[in-house]
Design an enzyme around this catalytic site. Sequence first.
Site, short mmCIF file in Angstrom:
data_model
loop_
_atom_site.label_atom_id
_atom_site.label_comp_id
_atom_site.label_asym_id
_atom_site.label_seq_id
_atom_site.Cartn_x
_atom_site.Cartn_y
_atom_site.Cartn_z
CB ALA A 64 -61.11 -24.41 -0.53
N GLY A 109 -62.71 -29.45 2.42
CA GLY A 109 -62.88 -28.76 3.69
C GLY A 109 -64.25 -28.96 4.30
CD GLU A 112 -59.77 -31.01 5.56
OE1 GLU A 112 -58.61 -31.31 5.88
OE2 GLU A 112 -60.04 -30.05 4.79
CD GLU A 132 -58.83 -31.77 0.28
OE1 GLU A 132 -59.49 -31.10 1.08
OE2 GLU A 132 -59.08 -32.98 0.05
#
Length: 257
Positions: A64, A109, A112, A132
């Site tokens: 992010a 992310g 991910e 995170e």
Amino acid sequence: MAMIEVRRDGALALVLLNRTEALNAISTAFAAELAERLRELGAEPRLRALVLASNGGRAFCVGADLKERKGFSDAELYAQRPVFRELFDAARELPMPAVAAVGGYALGGGFELALCCDLIAADANAVFGLPETSVGLVPGGGGTQLLSRRIGLARAADLLYTGRQIAYAEACELGLVDQVAKTGASALDAALELAGTIAANSPVALRSAKHALRTGYDLPLAAGLDIEDAAWRQAAFSADRVEGIQAFAEKRRPRFE
């Protein structure tokens, strides 16, 4: 310049993350554009494989865009959430096999996104991590679920709770890397080689096999076998099966339509 670049080579699609000046950090606009491109490609029935990669630079994707989020109110962060979910859903729900080419950083992310793909190719520059918890967050792109399914609960817990980054060698040891780049080659080279091998096969069979694998994974065996049977029927009564058997009998490569 577009943040996402799509190139096609026959039945293979290459999706390049093109925000390299920001290490492909996922802003709201970037997430929306990438989700749209992936959904469009997923709707193309002739595609047999897809590669997701960075268009150069030091990172696959660093997750992010925290610079964008720095000024967010709670309401703005709340509004961004469904955009991000649509991105990860689009990546995870691609009907054709997808290969992530990880060179450089794949964090948060970005990691991910790679986990949403079926297979991960990487080179010696690859670095993985889910940081995170170090910034007061929980992975929200499937990290808590996909990572444990790949490497087991305890190993996933280590990476999730510590937020530490792991280099290429440890990632290979943990089973995160499915295709290793040859000496002097890049992650993209390795991913394209793997995807090219996949794309030589029947598109009907590939999509049916992926559906059976993904859908039946967490189900009881009997339910999974029923899904496999439906996938078998989808492929067995297709024109691809007829062509495949004919090509085998004639000792030639099949020409799947």
